[in-house]
Design a protein around this motif. Sequence first.
Motif, PDB file in Angstrom:
ATOM      1  N   TRP A 165       0.819  -1.220   0.000  1.00 38.71           N
ATOM      2  CA  TRP A 165       0.000   0.000   0.000  1.00 38.71           C
ATOM      3  C   TRP A 165       0.848   1.263   0.000  1.00 38.71           C
ATOM      4  CZ3 TRP A 165      -0.880   4.122   3.368  1.00 38.71           C
ATOM      5  CH2 TRP A 165      -2.040   4.867   3.124  1.00 38.71           C
ATOM      6  N   ASP A 166       1.931   1.282   0.783  1.00 40.62           N
ATOM      7  CA  ASP A 166       2.776   2.473   0.878  1.00 40.62           C
ATOM      8  C   ASP A 166       3.388   2.872  -0.456  1.00 40.62           C
ATOM      9  OD1 ASP A 166       2.716   0.874   3.390  1.00 40.62           O
ATOM     10  OD2 ASP A 166       3.700   2.660   4.203  1.00 40.62           O
ATOM     11  N   GLU A 167       3.463   1.942  -1.400  1.00 43.22           N
ATOM     12  CA  GLU A 167       4.066   2.227  -2.700  1.00 43.22           C
ATOM     13  C   GLU A 167       3.037   2.620  -3.753  1.00 43.22           C
ATOM     14  OE1 GLU A 167       6.133  -1.367  -3.615  1.00 43.22           O
ATOM     15  OE2 GLU A 167       7.644  -1.097  -2.045  1.00 43.22           O
ATOM     16  N   ALA A 168       1.764   2.508  -3.420  1.00 42.67           N
ATOM     17  CA  ALA A 168       0.718   2.907  -4.365  1.00 42.67           C
ATOM     18  C   ALA A 168       0.689   4.428  -4.498  1.00 42.67           C
ATOM     19  CB  ALA A 168      -0.634   2.370  -3.911  1.00 42.67           C
ATOM     20  N   LEU A 169      -0.010   4.937  -5.497  1.00 42.12           N
ATOM     21  CA  LEU A 169      -0.004   6.369  -5.806  1.00 42.12           C
ATOM     22  C   LEU A 169      -1.352   6.992  -5.478  1.00 42.12           C
ATOM     23  CD1 LEU A 169       1.930   6.186  -9.164  1.00 42.12           C
ATOM     24  CD2 LEU A 169       2.780   7.010  -6.976  1.00 42.12           C
ATOM     25  N   PRO A 170      -1.355   8.155  -4.794  1.00 43.36           N
ATOM     26  CA  PRO A 170      -2.601   8.747  -4.313  1.00 43.36           C
ATOM     27  C   PRO A 170      -3.227   9.730  -5.282  1.00 43.36           C
ATOM     28  CG  PRO A 170      -0.756   9.938  -3.390  1.00 43.36           C
ATOM     29  CD  PRO A 170      -0.173   8.873  -4.279  1.00 43.36           C
ATOM     30  N   GLY A 201     -10.643   9.699  -1.704  1.00 46.57           N
ATOM     31  CA  GLY A 201      -9.250   9.393  -1.986  1.00 46.57           C
ATOM     32  C   GLY A 201      -9.112   7.999  -2.553  1.00 46.57           C
ATOM     33  N   ALA A 202      -8.068   7.800  -3.357  1.00 43.31           N
ATOM     34  CA  ALA A 202      -7.779   6.473  -3.910  1.00 43.31           C
ATOM     35  C   ALA A 202      -6.279   6.261  -3.945  1.00 43.31           C
ATOM     36  CB  ALA A 202      -8.358   6.332  -5.321  1.00 43.31           C
ATOM     37  N   MET A 203      -5.880   5.024  -3.676  1.00 40.02           N
ATOM     38  CA  MET A 203      -4.494   4.600  -3.819  1.00 40.02           C
ATOM     39  C   MET A 203      -4.433   3.577  -4.941  1.00 40.02           C
ATOM     40  SD  MET A 203      -2.498   6.132  -1.593  1.00 40.02           S
ATOM     41  CE  MET A 203      -1.138   5.067  -1.124  1.00 40.02           C
ATOM     42  N   VAL A 204      -3.646   3.882  -5.968  1.00 39.13           N
ATOM     43  CA  VAL A 204      -3.611   3.093  -7.191  1.00 39.13           C
ATOM     44  C   VAL A 204      -2.331   2.268  -7.211  1.00 39.13           C
ATOM     45  CG1 VAL A 204      -3.740   3.170  -9.698  1.00 39.13           C
ATOM     46  CG2 VAL A 204      -4.889   4.946  -8.336  1.00 39.13           C
ATOM     47  N   PHE A 205      -2.481   0.940  -7.288  1.00 40.47           N
ATOM     48  CA  PHE A 205      -1.334   0.048  -7.239  1.00 40.47           C
ATOM     49  C   PHE A 205      -0.660  -0.124  -8.597  1.00 40.47           C
ATOM     50  CE2 PHE A 205      -3.194  -0.627  -3.250  1.00 40.47           C
ATOM     51  CZ  PHE A 205      -2.354  -1.364  -2.443  1.00 40.47           C
ATOM     52  N   GLY A 206      -1.404  -0.041  -9.685  1.00 41.72           N
ATOM     53  CA  GLY A 206      -0.814  -0.140 -11.015  1.00 41.72           C
ATOM     54  C   GLY A 206      -0.411  -1.541 -11.411  1.00 41.72           C
ATOM     55  N   ASN A 214      -6.068   5.752   3.710  1.00 40.49           N
ATOM     56  CA  ASN A 214      -5.924   4.786   4.805  1.00 40.49           C
ATOM     57  C   ASN A 214      -6.530   3.460   4.375  1.00 40.49           C
ATOM     58  OD1 ASN A 214      -5.896   3.431   7.347  1.00 40.49           O
ATOM     59  ND2 ASN A 214      -7.969   4.173   7.725  1.00 40.49           N
ATOM     60  N   ASP A 215      -5.778   2.379   4.509  1.00 42.83           N
ATOM     61  CA  ASP A 215      -6.291   1.070   4.071  1.00 42.83           C
ATOM     62  C   ASP A 215      -6.597   0.135   5.225  1.00 42.83           C
ATOM     63  OD1 ASP A 215      -3.697   0.459   4.905  1.00 42.83           O
ATOM     64  OD2 ASP A 215      -3.402  -1.069   3.352  1.00 42.83           O
ATOM     65  N   ASP A 216      -6.697   0.680   6.435  1.00 41.89           N
ATOM     66  CA  ASP A 216      -6.790  -0.162   7.622  1.00 41.89           C
ATOM     67  C   ASP A 216      -8.016   0.228   8.437  1.00 41.89           C
ATOM     68  OD1 ASP A 216      -6.192  -1.914   9.659  1.00 41.89           O
ATOM     69  OD2 ASP A 216      -4.148  -1.185   9.971  1.00 41.89           O
TER      70      ASP A 216
END
Length: 631
Positions: free
Chosen positions: A49-54, A61-66, A387-389
């Motif tokens: 998750w920490d490496e995904a892009l916000p 909000g979204a975190m994109v893993f690619g 936040n993913d938790d």
Amino acid sequence: KLNTLFFLSINLLSVVYSNAQHDDFAIKINAKAFNPSTVSWYNTPAKKWDEALPVGNGRLGAMVFGRSGEERIQLNEETYWSGGPYSTVVKGGYKVLSEIQKLVFEEKYLAAHNLFGRNLMGYPVEQQKYQSLANLHLFFKNQDSTTEYQRGLNLESGITSVSYKSNGITYQREVFASAPDQVIVIRLTADKSGSISFKANLRGVRNQAHSNYATDYFRMDPYGSDGLILTGKSADYMGVAGKLKYEARIKAVPEGGTMKTDGVDLIVENANAVTLYFAAATNFVNYKDVSANPHQRVEDYFTKIKGKSYTAIFEAALADYKHYFGRVSLQLPITENSFLPLPERIQKIQTSPDPSLSALSYNFGRYLMITSSRPGTEPANLQGIWNDDMNPSWDSKYTTNINTQMNYWPVESSNLSECAEPLVRMIRELTDQGSQVAREHYGAKGWVFHQNTDLWRVAAPMDGPTWGTFTVGGAWLCTHLWEHYQYTMDAAFLKETYPLMKGSVQFFMDFLKPHPNGKWLVTNPSTSPENFPDGGGNKPYFDEVTASFREGTTICAGSSIDMQILYDLFGYFVEASAILGDNGAFVQQVKAAREKLVPPQIGKDGSLQEWADDWKSLEKNHRHFSHKYGL
């Protein structure tokens, strides 16, 4: 508690352009023809998750893993927290305050600690948690093996992108968050017709972290033949019932091919391009009101974009974002390393220069503020809005013994004054329970706020006396009000927020006590955030087994940070009163009290003291530098 976001990268341009123009951009990356102060890129997908892009629009909000075979896009809505409206005010605590203060002045710190813990701590002693809303999973056919992979974030456009080749076909995805239309947009394209096939699944998040932490309840369903819907409620926590209901929805718009829903899956086959729109809402109105209709809110968002083309939605989002980001430009020298993928840049800067990486960091900070704090939204919490938790570190709250303030330190100097509006509104809302805490816990006028709050704007001490005796959290927040005025010279704003500053000053004018040395006024009880001193009869020791301090406390009188914050607060309060023509007796009393606050003290080793007494920290590398506030 430093914000856990450390992700920067590149944009592969909007899909309003042709595939040929996408190829031109790839050539620009390879030819080093991009701005490394606003563009960074990766040549691998995010593994965690920490490496995904916000991306974000202040509210969503979204975190994109690619990823290729199975893409994950983790989703947040800013008001989705555990619990519901509640109060942590404990009535009558002021009755033992004088005894606590007497014990502190007598250097009986542990006795003062215990008495404070039994009588002045808020109840419940913990606060609520910011929650992860959902995850969108996209399962692609025949895309497990890839070449020519690139993903990234362009800070000039706010778009995160991924591009790769699989089985001779170039696939691209762009993700951005639209503030004008209140949706997150995922656009999928390919350079060969009929080659986009995938299954989409929108999932809720179940907590696995704490056995005593109630999970939320949610339901996944199809929504017609072109969408998915997720509904649920927030978790109960610490005896506070979960009162938030939410709805999250995906709508797909394919170009060519076929589409259907099957159970909890949305299935697209052989499309030329597909646009997915994500909208979400809760029933949150404000910290006291949860009467909204989340379904109607989501309906309204989709009604608003009905009939709009992707191009129109994109152009409106881009213009809105650039209105903020385009105000400031920072260019620092570019080196050969500046064009490398970001992980390599971070590694190589240890041994060779890359000044533009500092410019990229600065621009990324501005990007995070724009995308997590907009007029009308909630302020940026410990993790912005990402936040993913369900049990995040430090609950992803508003920690005000430095972290909330640190989020907003650059907001005025980076020409983003509007982004401070959510923080200003939170300060105003904190005076509600803050005035009750001042009266019931301290027998004082005005308002007080400690080291943490949540969506529900509770203001009493929390977690325990070791942390809870930080009474200057609200006073520190008031510096942002004054700085906003200093940068904008908005007289109407100063007049509107002057009562907030004055209320904080009123509390401390009641709370300050004469020091036994007869020279000073000090806060009592006090603390230097989270730091255990070695002196004054307080002799805790570090337990190697539990990795914690035993039989000790941080409680003191007149910590350096307290005195510096109050010297600041009293000073700009006096300035503001002169500007607004308030020159009454109270202002004169504040001037006199300011001169009696403990001045900076130099210890016997020549260092700036963290406490009024010449003590040292028991922690070798304590992470706070609280006594340097004045510097």
